[in-house]
Design a protein around this motif. Structure first.
Motif, mmCIF file in Angstrom:
data_model
loop_
_atom_site.group_PDB
_atom_site.id
_atom_site.type_symbol
_atom_site.label_atom_id
_atom_site.label_comp_id
_atom_site.label_asym_id
_atom_site.label_seq_id
_atom_site.Cartn_x
_atom_site.Cartn_y
_atom_site.Cartn_z
ATOM 1 N N LYS A 1 103.615 5.961 72.102
ATOM 2 C CA LYS A 1 103.240 7.296 72.573
ATOM 3 C C LYS A 1 101.799 7.721 72.299
ATOM 4 N N ARG A 2 101.597 8.614 73.210
ATOM 5 C CA ARG A 2 99.923 9.251 72.867
ATOM 6 C C ARG A 2 100.396 10.649 72.434
ATOM 7 N N GLU B 1 93.941 15.123 76.171
ATOM 8 C CA GLU B 1 92.609 14.658 76.285
ATOM 9 C C GLU B 1 91.751 15.960 76.498
ATOM 10 N N TYR C 1 97.633 7.624 68.624
ATOM 11 C CA TYR C 1 98.431 6.551 69.346
ATOM 12 C C TYR C 1 99.539 6.044 68.039
ATOM 13 N N ARG D 1 89.163 11.077 77.335
ATOM 14 C CA ARG D 1 90.298 10.548 78.115
ATOM 15 C C ARG D 1 90.890 9.232 77.601
ATOM 16 N N THR D 2 92.258 9.077 77.736
ATOM 17 C CA THR D 2 92.508 7.686 77.250
ATOM 18 C C THR D 2 92.417 6.751 78.337
ATOM 19 N N THR E 1 97.849 4.146 78.937
ATOM 20 C CA THR E 1 98.888 5.200 79.092
ATOM 21 C C THR E 1 100.090 4.499 78.166
ATOM 22 N N ASP E 2 101.115 5.350 77.934
ATOM 23 C CA ASP E 2 102.329 4.844 77.384
ATOM 24 C C ASP E 2 102.956 3.541 78.042
ATOM 25 N N ASN F 1 102.152 0.455 77.850
ATOM 26 C CA ASN F 1 101.266 -0.698 78.043
ATOM 27 C C ASN F 1 100.992 -1.557 76.785
ATOM 28 N N THR G 1 90.015 5.136 73.516
ATOM 29 C CA THR G 1 89.562 6.422 73.870
ATOM 30 C C THR G 1 88.075 6.726 72.729
#
Length: 392
Positions: free
Chosen positions: A59-60, A64, A75, A167-168, A171-172, A174, A184
């Protein structure tokens, strides 16, 4: 008859008089000394967030472009395998501690029997050695527990500073590893640095001007934004680099300037600020106190291939050309360091009709010129129009 009429007309018109000019006396006026340079805004703190363990990204927890606080969860990685590993390492410690407790009893029993007929020194020595070995094993196992706890804590990635997050990169879902690179970036927001290169020759002039009058405290930093607006906050100079850039022959100076919130953004739910990291700006390095200079209106200064000059009214109302040297000038006032004297009557209007050595009809300068000079004097001068420096 026609010739006689022409002669009579010339006689009535008479010869043309000397050209009328407006003059103003060169006097001492207060001027804020200022230098302009090209510079950039830089964050005072920058953190590249990276993963410390290998795990799936579950999860993030940030938006952003929003601002985050130190300690905010950014994270959340998969925790199950690390929790299992920690439990296994704790069990090993418990097992070794139980074995150690038994070894302690054995050692104490061997020592108690040492005074009787059944006691042997070799039994005591063996029991002590076994106990010490188990103590070391417990310490090693506890270290493994601590390491497992650290790895488990690494699955929760928190912000180390206050600042704006970018920005990240992942993503979730990975897998992230220590070799995944930057997840980030967070840059601090308030205050900000202002860095700008200064040509070495000009830096020597600045040092000579301000070193004995307060050093860093003798100047303030103002910033002109890319759209031409003057930023309403004032910064302070706090650093001069210890080396000169060989490719540009400049030395880097740095100041700190406030960057408070302007308003809150509905998109990010956080504040919007005027200054942004890596923003290109014009830096105005200004003296704190105005200095007295021999000043004339800027409009009176002319220039050619030989340099700057002015016209003054000399003896017999004759115009005289005088070469001058300018110091720190402003948009309305020219500070003259050499070439004219206090009280000289400098021609500021009608200059286009003046020729060196010709008689002129001097009069006071217009009210507009007079008021602009007075306003500059009352306000302590303006900012210099001189810009220097290279790409920061």
């Amino acid at each position: 008859m026609a010739l006689a009429g022409i002669s009579a007309a010339h006689a009535q018109a008479g010869p043309a008089g000397p050209p009328a000019v407006g003059v103003i006396e060169a006097i001492k006026r207060p001027v804020i000394q200022s230098n302009e340079f090209l510079g950039r805004i830089e964050a005072t703190n920058r953190v590249n967030v990276v993963a410390r363990v290998t795990a799936f990204l579950e999860k993030r927890n940030f938006v952003e472009g929003a601002e985050v606080k130190a300690g905010d969860l950014l994270y959340q990685l998969e925790r199950g395998p690390f929790e299992a590993d920690l439990a296994s390492k704790k069990a090993q410690v418990a097992q070794l501690q139980a074995t150690l407790a038994n070894a302690v009893l054995t050692t104490n029993r061997a020592k108690a029997l040492l005074g009787g007929p059944a006691g042997q020194q070799s039994s005591v020595d063996a029991a002590v050695a076994n106990q010490q070995s188990l103590e070391a094993q417990v310490q090693a196992a506890q270290a493994q527990v601590d390491l497992s706890q650290i790895n488990l804590d690494y699955t929760m990635i928190h912000s180390p500073i206050d600042g704006r997050i970018g920005r990240t990169a992942v993503t979730d879902g990975n897998v992230v590893t220590p070799s995944s690179g930057t997840l980030t970036t967070i840059v601090s927001q308030d205050p900000m640095y202002v860095t700008f290169p200064v040509p070495v020759r000009e830096s020597l002039d600045l040092r000579e001007r301000y070193a004995t009058t307060g050093g860093f405290k003798a100047v303030v930093i103002r910033v002109r934004l890319p759209d031409g607006r003057l930023y309403d906050k004032v910064g302070a100079l706090d650093f001069v680099n210890n080396t000169i850039a060989q490719n540009t022959d400049t030395i880097t100076l740095r100041g700190t300037i406030p960057n408070p919130p302007l308003y809150n953004s509905a998109e990010t739910g956080g504040p919007v600020r005027e200054l942004t990291d890596n923003e290109f700006v014009t830096v105005l390095l200004e003296g704190v106190k105005p200095v007295e200079v021999l000043a004339i209106p800027r409009s009176a200064v002319l220039s050619d291939q030989q340099g700057e000059y002015v016209y003054v009214v000399g003896a017999g109302n004759k115009a005289e050309q005088k070469r001058i040297e300018l110091g720190q000038s402003t948009s309305t006032i020219a500070a003259v360091t050499n070439g004219i004297a206090l009280g000289d009557k400098v021609i500021v209007e009608g200059i286009q009709k003046v020729r060196p050595g010709e008689v002129v009809a001097p009069g006071p300068a217009s009210a507009l010129i007079q008021s602009s000079m007075k306003a500059s004097a009352d306000g302590g001068g303006g900012s210099s129009t001189k810009a220097s420096g290279g790409n920061p």
